[in-house]
Design a protein around this motif. Structure first.
Motif, PDB file in Angstrom:
ATOM      1  N   MET A  19       2.935 -11.257 -14.266  1.00  0.00           N
ATOM      2  CA  MET A  19       4.168 -11.337 -15.751  1.00  0.00           C
ATOM      3  C   MET A  19       3.086 -10.762 -17.079  1.00  0.00           C
ATOM      4  N   VAL A  20       2.571 -10.773 -16.799  1.00  0.00           N
ATOM      5  CA  VAL A  20       1.109 -10.431 -18.399  1.00  0.00           C
ATOM      6  C   VAL A  20       0.894  -8.541 -17.763  1.00  0.00           C
ATOM      7  N   ILE A  21       0.533  -8.295 -16.521  1.00  0.00           N
ATOM      8  CA  ILE A  21       0.196  -7.005 -16.326  1.00  0.00           C
ATOM      9  C   ILE A  21       1.882  -6.348 -16.331  1.00  0.00           C
ATOM     10  N   GLU A  22       3.123  -6.768 -16.085  1.00  0.00           N
ATOM     11  CA  GLU A  22       3.696  -5.863 -16.026  1.00  0.00           C
ATOM     12  C   GLU A  22       4.498  -6.201 -17.509  1.00  0.00           C
ATOM     13  N   GLN A  23       4.086  -6.539 -18.249  1.00  0.00           N
ATOM     14  CA  GLN A  23       4.191  -7.295 -19.580  1.00  0.00           C
ATOM     15  C   GLN A  23       3.542  -5.184 -20.436  1.00  0.00           C
ATOM     16  N   THR A  24       2.156  -4.628 -19.658  1.00  0.00           N
ATOM     17  CA  THR A  24       1.289  -3.384 -20.099  1.00  0.00           C
ATOM     18  C   THR A  24       2.019  -2.419 -19.777  1.00  0.00           C
ATOM     19  N   GLY A  25       2.923  -3.044 -18.696  1.00  0.00           N
ATOM     20  CA  GLY A  25       3.854  -1.465 -18.025  1.00  0.00           C
ATOM     21  C   GLY A  25       2.737  -0.011 -17.446  1.00  0.00           C
ATOM     22  N   GLY A  26       1.592  -0.676 -17.529  1.00  0.00           N
ATOM     23  CA  GLY A  26       0.726   0.893 -17.344  1.00  0.00           C
ATOM     24  C   GLY A  26       0.402   0.565 -15.377  1.00  0.00           C
ATOM     25  N   PHE A  27       0.914  -0.626 -15.082  1.00  0.00           N
ATOM     26  CA  PHE A  27       0.704  -0.588 -13.487  1.00  0.00           C
ATOM     27  C   PHE A  27       1.963  -0.119 -12.801  1.00  0.00           C
ATOM     28  N   GLN A  28       2.174   0.320 -12.088  1.00  0.00           N
ATOM     29  CA  GLN A  28       3.196   0.857 -11.227  1.00  0.00           C
ATOM     30  C   GLN A  28       3.177   0.863  -9.992  1.00  0.00           C
ATOM     31  N   GLY A  29       1.923   0.039  -8.977  1.00  0.00           N
ATOM     32  CA  GLY A  29       1.451  -0.694  -7.972  1.00  0.00           C
ATOM     33  C   GLY A  29       2.646  -1.836  -7.387  1.00  0.00           C
ATOM     34  N   VAL A  30       2.041  -2.630  -6.698  1.00  0.00           N
ATOM     35  CA  VAL A  30       2.874  -4.111  -6.550  1.00  0.00           C
ATOM     36  C   VAL A  30       2.447  -5.190  -6.408  1.00  0.00           C
ATOM     37  N   TYR A  31       2.671  -5.772  -6.066  1.00  0.00           N
ATOM     38  CA  TYR A  31       1.299  -7.117  -6.518  1.00  0.00           C
ATOM     39  C   TYR A  31       1.583  -8.601  -4.667  1.00  0.00           C
ATOM     40  N   PHE A  32       0.523  -8.869  -5.092  1.00  0.00           N
ATOM     41  CA  PHE A  32       0.498 -10.365  -4.181  1.00  0.00           C
ATOM     42  C   PHE A  32       0.055 -11.525  -4.848  1.00  0.00           C
ATOM     43  N   VAL A  33       0.432 -12.025  -5.324  1.00  0.00           N
ATOM     44  CA  VAL A  33       0.431 -13.691  -5.790  1.00  0.00           C
ATOM     45  C   VAL A  33      -0.185 -14.757  -5.031  1.00  0.00           C
ATOM     46  N   LEU A  34      -1.113 -15.095  -5.509  1.00  0.00           N
ATOM     47  CA  LEU A  34      -2.633 -16.212  -3.840  1.00  0.00           C
ATOM     48  C   LEU A  34      -1.395 -18.030  -4.485  1.00  0.00           C
ATOM     49  N   LYS A  35      -1.700 -17.743  -5.832  1.00  0.00           N
ATOM     50  CA  LYS A  35      -1.161 -19.335  -6.466  1.00  0.00           C
ATOM     51  C   LYS A  35      -2.500 -20.097  -6.274  1.00  0.00           C
TER      52      LYS A  35
ATOM     53  N   GLU B  88      11.655   0.303  -4.711  1.00  0.00           N
ATOM     54  CA  GLU B  88      11.757   1.860  -3.622  1.00  0.00           C
ATOM     55  C   GLU B  88      10.820   2.577  -4.667  1.00  0.00           C
ATOM     56  N   SER B  89      10.943   2.731  -6.559  1.00  0.00           N
ATOM     57  CA  SER B  89       9.959   3.873  -7.191  1.00  0.00           C
ATOM     58  C   SER B  89       8.878   3.421  -7.835  1.00  0.00           C
ATOM     59  N   ARG B  90       8.105   1.612  -7.211  1.00  0.00           N
ATOM     60  CA  ARG B  90       7.231   1.479  -7.181  1.00  0.00           C
ATOM     61  C   ARG B  90       6.034   2.245  -6.062  1.00  0.00           C
ATOM     62  N   ASP B  91       4.783   2.241  -6.181  1.00  0.00           N
ATOM     63  CA  ASP B  91       3.406   2.763  -5.585  1.00  0.00           C
ATOM     64  C   ASP B  91       3.616   1.543  -4.526  1.00  0.00           C
ATOM     65  N   HIS B  92       4.123   0.824  -3.424  1.00  0.00           N
ATOM     66  CA  HIS B  92       3.697  -0.110  -2.310  1.00  0.00           C
ATOM     67  C   HIS B  92       2.186   0.505  -2.074  1.00  0.00           C
ATOM     68  N   SER B  93       1.542   1.248  -1.938  1.00  0.00           N
ATOM     69  CA  SER B  93       0.364   1.063  -1.283  1.00  0.00           C
ATOM     70  C   SER B  93      -0.895   0.743  -2.530  1.00  0.00           C
ATOM     71  N   ILE B  94      -0.629   0.019  -3.747  1.00  0.00           N
ATOM     72  CA  ILE B  94      -1.478  -0.353  -4.377  1.00  0.00           C
ATOM     73  C   ILE B  94      -1.186  -1.840  -4.534  1.00  0.00           C
ATOM     74  N   ILE B  95      -1.793  -2.609  -4.155  1.00  0.00           N
ATOM     75  CA  ILE B  95      -1.976  -3.755  -4.005  1.00  0.00           C
ATOM     76  C   ILE B  95      -2.640  -4.451  -5.373  1.00  0.00           C
ATOM     77  N   CYS B  96      -2.043  -5.441  -5.929  1.00  0.00           N
ATOM     78  CA  CYS B  96      -2.622  -5.911  -7.313  1.00  0.00           C
ATOM     79  C   CYS B  96      -2.682  -7.543  -6.736  1.00  0.00           C
ATOM     80  N   VAL B  97      -4.154  -7.943  -6.453  1.00  0.00           N
ATOM     81  CA  VAL B  97      -3.766  -9.867  -6.142  1.00  0.00           C
ATOM     82  C   VAL B  97      -4.248 -10.418  -7.334  1.00  0.00           C
ATOM     83  N   LEU B  98      -3.590 -11.258  -7.602  1.00  0.00           N
ATOM     84  CA  LEU B  98      -3.491 -12.095  -8.821  1.00  0.00           C
ATOM     85  C   LEU B  98      -3.167 -13.700  -8.293  1.00  0.00           C
ATOM     86  N   GLU B  99      -4.177 -14.504  -9.596  1.00  0.00           N
ATOM     87  CA  GLU B  99      -4.141 -16.040  -9.212  1.00  0.00           C
ATOM     88  C   GLU B  99      -2.712 -16.481  -9.281  1.00  0.00           C
TER      89      GLU B  99
END
Lengths: 202, 202
Positions: B92-108, B75-86
């Motif tokens: 994982m790589v973006i999470e490791q930078t620690g700078g993004f507080q939004g959520v994700y959507f993985v296209l696979k 709940e503490s993350r910003d659910h209004s910003i979605i980062c779309v990834l392949e």
């Protein structure tokens, strides 16, 4: 932590494989889960099977799930020539050349007093017993051309001084296909010292 | 065949791992059997566990054994910003930078008509539904900077033309720590076109 606990655990576990660091483990885990779950199931089953059932051959100490391995059990091979090796991989490599028809004895290591590895750990007494029982005409010492490998070969040779058996060491020299320019000095010195006549000796 | 059948089977199975050829598989199998049987047992168990229990998050499609992954459930993350990834690795790589507080959507994956991969395989309609339901202020398209990745990003942007949501693409440019001399022309052109003023704009 960005991965689910089970995935994280798989990544950590994969790192027990030699040459697999954190990035490779990650890639392997995701590959297995995203593209190849059937192979992952098979791999896990093969791993458990091998770990539980593969022991060592009672005659040559190589890895085998039978009490006596295929090579030792093969009557068509020449059981009077024994090739002594440091590891089961070396056995495989020699078998793949297809040129050796004798049998093997795998030490599983080399003498290394600093690591507490002595003759008993390498089954050297078992090897000597086998030679003393007779029926062996030649022992080929094919331990690695390292300081420890050489020491192990010399130790075994010394232990068999009293036996009437031919003891040989694999040749050291320039690798086939190599260039002299890139060969180190020690190897070159061995290659010179071990030179062979091109004319057939009379 | 110089190895016992079980060992041979393990070597063959190990080759399903990415980047593992015959020699590496041999080395891995012998390492596991000769030195590390406990780790092999653990690895097999972790593999089965992960394969059987890891599915995908119903919200972001990343790998997760829970119906909703840790990030989507946070709940503490910003659910209004979605980062779309392949792929989940990118997450994982973006999470490791620690700078993004939004959520994700993985296209696979990415759109690839030649391989029969269309919008439905990538869950793009699910993504669009989510944006249309509101509550999303920005969609960051972070697909790979390849032809397919760009095409996928543009496709998603086009589908959302009617929605009042900010759609951005990650910046292309010179990698930090790189040298201009070794950067390819396409990247350099992007870096020039995407230049930013060093003075604060008034």
């Amino acid at each position: 932590m960005a991965f689910s606990p089970l995935l994280q655990q798989l990544i950590t576990s994969l790192r027990c494989l030699p040459g697999v660091g954190p990035k490779t483990a990650q890639r392997m885990a995701l590959h297995l889960l995203e593209r190849d779950r059937d192979s992952a199931r098979q791999l896990a089953a093969a791993m458990l099977d091998a770990v539980e059932r593969v022991g060592e051959c009672s005659r040559c100490r190589t890895l085998s799930e039978e009490p006596v391995c295929e090579i030792c059990a093969d009557e068509s091979r020449d059981h009077s020539i024994i090739c002594v090796l440091e590891s089961p991989v070396d056995l495989m490599v020699i078998e793949q050349t297809g040129g050796f028809q004798g049998v093997y004895f795998v030490l599983k290591g080399h003498l290394s007093p600093i690591d507490g590895v002595g003759p008993d750990d390498l089954g050297i007494s078992q090897l000597i017993d086998r030679v003393e029982q007779g029926g062996v005409s030649e022992l080929i010492l094919a331990t690695n051309p390292t300081v420890e490998g050489e020491a192990t070969a010399h130790y075994i040779a010394a232990q068999l001084n009293h036996c009437d058996v031919r003891i040989s060491r694999i040749a050291h020299g320039v690798p086939v296909g190599g260039e002299l320019e890139y060969v180190d000095g020690g190897t070159l010195a061995h290659a010179m010292a071990g030179r062979r006549s091109l004319r057939s000796e009379s």
